[in-house]
Scaffold this motif. Structure first.
Motif, PDB file in Angstrom:
ATOM      1  N   GLU A   1      -5.747  89.682   8.768  1.00 39.46           N
ATOM      2  CA  GLU A   1      -5.449  88.461   7.712  1.00 39.46           C
ATOM      3  C   GLU A   1      -5.055  87.728   8.914  1.00 39.46           C
ATOM      4  O   GLU A   1      -5.213  86.135   8.696  1.00 39.46           O
ATOM      5  CB  GLU A   1      -3.802  89.435   7.395  1.00 39.46           C
ATOM      6  CG  GLU A   1      -3.114  88.240   6.328  1.00 39.46           C
ATOM      7  CD  GLU A   1      -1.631  88.870   5.948  1.00 39.46           C
ATOM      8  OE1 GLU A   1      -0.918  88.306   5.295  1.00 39.46           O
ATOM      9  OE2 GLU A   1      -1.978  90.669   5.867  1.00 39.46           O
ATOM     10  N   ARG A   2      -4.873  87.979  10.306  1.00 43.63           N
ATOM     11  CA  ARG A   2      -3.871  86.891  10.804  1.00 43.63           C
ATOM     12  C   ARG A   2      -5.645  86.231  11.231  1.00 43.63           C
ATOM     13  O   ARG A   2      -5.320  84.752  11.261  1.00 43.63           O
ATOM     14  CB  ARG A   2      -3.161  87.606  12.127  1.00 43.63           C
ATOM     15  CG  ARG A   2      -1.484  87.383  12.388  1.00 43.63           C
ATOM     16  CD  ARG A   2      -1.249  88.402  13.275  1.00 43.63           C
ATOM     17  NE  ARG A   2      -1.322  89.250  13.602  1.00 43.63           N
ATOM     18  CZ  ARG A   2      -1.084  89.374  14.824  1.00 43.63           C
ATOM     19  NH1 ARG A   2      -0.533  88.657  16.279  1.00 43.63           N
ATOM     20  NH2 ARG A   2      -1.437  90.701  15.983  1.00 43.63           N
ATOM     21  N   ILE A   3      -6.240  87.386  11.710  1.00 38.91           N
ATOM     22  CA  ILE A   3      -8.124  86.853  12.118  1.00 38.91           C
ATOM     23  C   ILE A   3      -8.110  85.530  10.803  1.00 38.91           C
ATOM     24  O   ILE A   3      -9.041  84.047  11.857  1.00 38.91           O
ATOM     25  CB  ILE A   3      -9.207  87.362  12.149  1.00 38.91           C
ATOM     26  CG1 ILE A   3      -8.232  88.614  13.866  1.00 38.91           C
ATOM     27  CG2 ILE A   3     -10.201  86.758  12.810  1.00 38.91           C
ATOM     28  CD1 ILE A   3      -7.795  87.539  14.731  1.00 38.91           C
ATOM     29  N   THR A   4      -8.432  85.684  10.157  1.00 33.88           N
ATOM     30  CA  THR A   4      -8.633  84.971   8.589  1.00 33.88           C
ATOM     31  C   THR A   4      -7.931  83.659   8.638  1.00 33.88           C
ATOM     32  O   THR A   4      -8.471  82.680   8.465  1.00 33.88           O
ATOM     33  CB  THR A   4      -8.540  85.591   7.237  1.00 33.88           C
ATOM     34  OG1 THR A   4      -9.187  86.870   7.555  1.00 33.88           O
ATOM     35  CG2 THR A   4      -9.025  84.708   5.933  1.00 33.88           C
ATOM     36  N   ALA A   5      -6.738  83.708   8.794  1.00 34.80           N
ATOM     37  CA  ALA A   5      -5.572  82.878   8.622  1.00 34.80           C
ATOM     38  C   ALA A   5      -6.184  81.874   9.660  1.00 34.80           C
ATOM     39  O   ALA A   5      -6.000  80.761   9.860  1.00 34.80           O
ATOM     40  CB  ALA A   5      -4.483  82.875   9.291  1.00 34.80           C
ATOM     41  N   TYR A   6      -6.241  82.457  11.411  1.00 33.05           N
ATOM     42  CA  TYR A   6      -6.793  81.819  12.393  1.00 33.05           C
ATOM     43  C   TYR A   6      -8.578  80.818  12.705  1.00 33.05           C
ATOM     44  O   TYR A   6      -7.786  79.939  12.655  1.00 33.05           O
ATOM     45  CB  TYR A   6      -7.152  82.967  13.101  1.00 33.05           C
ATOM     46  CG  TYR A   6      -7.813  82.155  14.635  1.00 33.05           C
ATOM     47  CD1 TYR A   6      -6.657  80.975  15.880  1.00 33.05           C
ATOM     48  CD2 TYR A   6      -8.568  82.111  14.912  1.00 33.05           C
ATOM     49  CE1 TYR A   6      -7.330  80.289  16.644  1.00 33.05           C
ATOM     50  CE2 TYR A   6      -9.151  81.811  16.431  1.00 33.05           C
ATOM     51  CZ  TYR A   6      -8.244  81.422  17.049  1.00 33.05           C
ATOM     52  OH  TYR A   6      -9.134  80.340  18.454  1.00 33.05           O
ATOM     53  N   GLU A   7      -9.121  81.718  11.557  1.00 34.40           N
ATOM     54  CA  GLU A   7     -10.156  80.601  11.763  1.00 34.40           C
ATOM     55  C   GLU A   7     -10.031  79.434  10.723  1.00 34.40           C
ATOM     56  O   GLU A   7     -10.871  78.353  10.994  1.00 34.40           O
ATOM     57  CB  GLU A   7     -10.991  81.834  11.051  1.00 34.40           C
ATOM     58  CG  GLU A   7     -11.585  82.731  11.677  1.00 34.40           C
ATOM     59  CD  GLU A   7     -12.822  83.693  11.199  1.00 34.40           C
ATOM     60  OE1 GLU A   7     -13.310  83.329  10.432  1.00 34.40           O
ATOM     61  OE2 GLU A   7     -12.696  84.636  12.364  1.00 34.40           O
ATOM     62  N   LYS A   8      -8.665  79.882   9.568  1.00 32.38           N
ATOM     63  CA  LYS A   8      -8.760  78.802   8.629  1.00 32.38           C
ATOM     64  C   LYS A   8      -8.287  76.982   9.359  1.00 32.38           C
ATOM     65  O   LYS A   8      -8.259  76.021   9.405  1.00 32.38           O
ATOM     66  CB  LYS A   8      -7.856  79.241   7.310  1.00 32.38           C
ATOM     67  CG  LYS A   8      -7.718  77.868   6.579  1.00 32.38           C
ATOM     68  CD  LYS A   8      -6.949  78.410   5.571  1.00 32.38           C
ATOM     69  CE  LYS A   8      -6.774  77.288   4.309  1.00 32.38           C
ATOM     70  NZ  LYS A   8      -5.503  76.016   5.070  1.00 32.38           N
ATOM     71  N   TRP A   9      -7.006  77.897  10.384  1.00 34.46           N
ATOM     72  CA  TRP A   9      -6.252  77.593  11.034  1.00 34.46           C
ATOM     73  C   TRP A   9      -7.305  76.196  11.887  1.00 34.46           C
ATOM     74  O   TRP A   9      -7.315  74.837  12.115  1.00 34.46           O
ATOM     75  CB  TRP A   9      -5.777  77.472  11.867  1.00 34.46           C
ATOM     76  CG  TRP A   9      -4.555  76.482  12.916  1.00 34.46           C
ATOM     77  CD1 TRP A   9      -2.799  76.655  11.830  1.00 34.46           C
ATOM     78  CD2 TRP A   9      -4.920  76.105  13.678  1.00 34.46           C
ATOM     79  NE1 TRP A   9      -2.854  75.511  13.548  1.00 34.46           N
ATOM     80  CE2 TRP A   9      -3.870  75.331  14.528  1.00 34.46           C
ATOM     81  CE3 TRP A   9      -6.401  76.362  15.177  1.00 34.46           C
ATOM     82  CZ2 TRP A   9      -3.077  74.800  15.596  1.00 34.46           C
ATOM     83  CZ3 TRP A   9      -5.674  75.951  16.248  1.00 34.46           C
ATOM     84  CH2 TRP A   9      -3.741  74.486  16.260  1.00 34.46           C
TER      85      TRP A   9
END
Length: 324
Positions: free
Chosen positions: A245-253
């Protein structure tokens, strides 16, 4: 390439270093030579290795690959800051590892032979040794410096109090002490902020973060739809599942920023006070080029705060991180 001093020393190194752990097991020697030549052409001068790298016990395969590269063009030796490490088991006899004076002396001689050089610029103890007095370890390291076989001494995987003990003992002996510490440090693993990083800043010890992409998790695996790092390792998949979940959000950021995730992760480290040079560990030349582009990435204070919110650290240095 931007440069800085390695800790309090006068030694000047690039802000990104070349790690060679993949050379041999995952990167064939010709490709490894291509990567090293490219790194040198791009201004990288810190070449980091260890006697145990190469996956075959006692052979020092990675050191041999580097030594062969140096031997092809001997003038390269004076252009790089060559580092290696001692601690890991290099054989099956009782004294084939750790930090006894017996093993340190032998390991240094063997590394010099494999690297095809007469001196090691930065000789790092790869881990703390809970079975050998630090006084014995330091005496052996200091002797190598006196003999001209080692120029600077560094540490790796030390706790904050280990760094303090090492530095204070060296001070009592009238010697400079370790000038660098190599620790795991990245957006996902920030434990060093509690005591290691403050100790480094207090003593003028340069921090060389390894695993800056946390085994590839911070390199964009979700968007690329590929496995992480050395993907045969089941642990990599488990880590990705745990942090998905965090990695997905990070990649979007990162996508919104318009900068590849790997470059953001490296740039974040370069913005941390006390960090000298994150160690890149490319398997192919393209990964090196992508990593070096992080030197051009500037993160604003607000962007750094957003990354802190996405990947919270321990709360700052100890004891304030957990007490008043």
């Amino acid at each position: 390439m931007k440069h800085t001093n390695l800790g309090r020393s006068g030694l000047v190194v690039g802000r990104l270093g070349l790690g060679t752990m993949n050379f041999g097991p995952h990167t064939p020697e010709p490709e490894a030579h291509t990567i090293m030549s490219l790194a040198l052409d791009k201004g990288v001068n810190l070449f980091d290795t260890a006697n145990i790298y190469g996956a075959r016990m006692g052979e020092g395969v990675t050191e041999q690959i580097i030594g062969n590269w140096i031997a092809r063009v001997p003038a390269r030796r004076d252009r790089i800051v060559l580092t290696t490490k001692v601690y890991g088991m290099m054989g099956r006899t009782p004294n084939s590892g750790r930090l006894s004076a017996f093993h340190i002396k032998r390991a240094c001689e063997e590394s010099l032979r494999r690297l095809r050089t007469d001196h090691i610029d930065l000789f790092q103890v790869h881990h703390v040794d809970r079975t050998t007095p630090w006084e014995e370890t330091w005496q052996a390291l200091d002797l190598l410096v006196t003999q001209g076989k080692v120029t600077y001494v560094g540490t790796s995987n030390f706790a904050g109090w280990h760094l303090a003990r090492a530095q204070e003992h060296a001070r009592q002996c009238g010697t400079p002490g370790p000038v660098s510490e190599q620790s795991v440090y990245n957006l996902l693993e920030r434990t060093v902020e509690l005591e290691v990083l403050p100790a480094c800043r207090a003593y003028g010890i340069g921090l060389l973060p390894y695993s800056p992409l946390h085994g590839g998790l911070l390199g964009g695996p979700v968007r690329r739809g590929v496995a992480v790092g050395r993907t045969a390792e089941p642990a990599a998949g488990k880590r990705l599942k745990r942090h998905h979940e965090r990695i997905t959000a990070y990649e979007k950021w990162c996508a919104d920023l318009g900068t590849p995730p790997a470059q953001v992760a490296l740039a974040w480290l370069l913005h941390q006070p006390g960090v000298t040079a994150p160690i890149l560990g490319p398997r192919v030349a393209g990964q090196l080029e992508e990593g070096l582009a992080a030197l051009k990435v500037a993160l604003s204070s607000s962007q750094l705060k957003e990354l802190d919110a996405l990947f919270p650290g321990p709360g700052g240095p100890a004891p304030e991180a957990y007490a008043w």
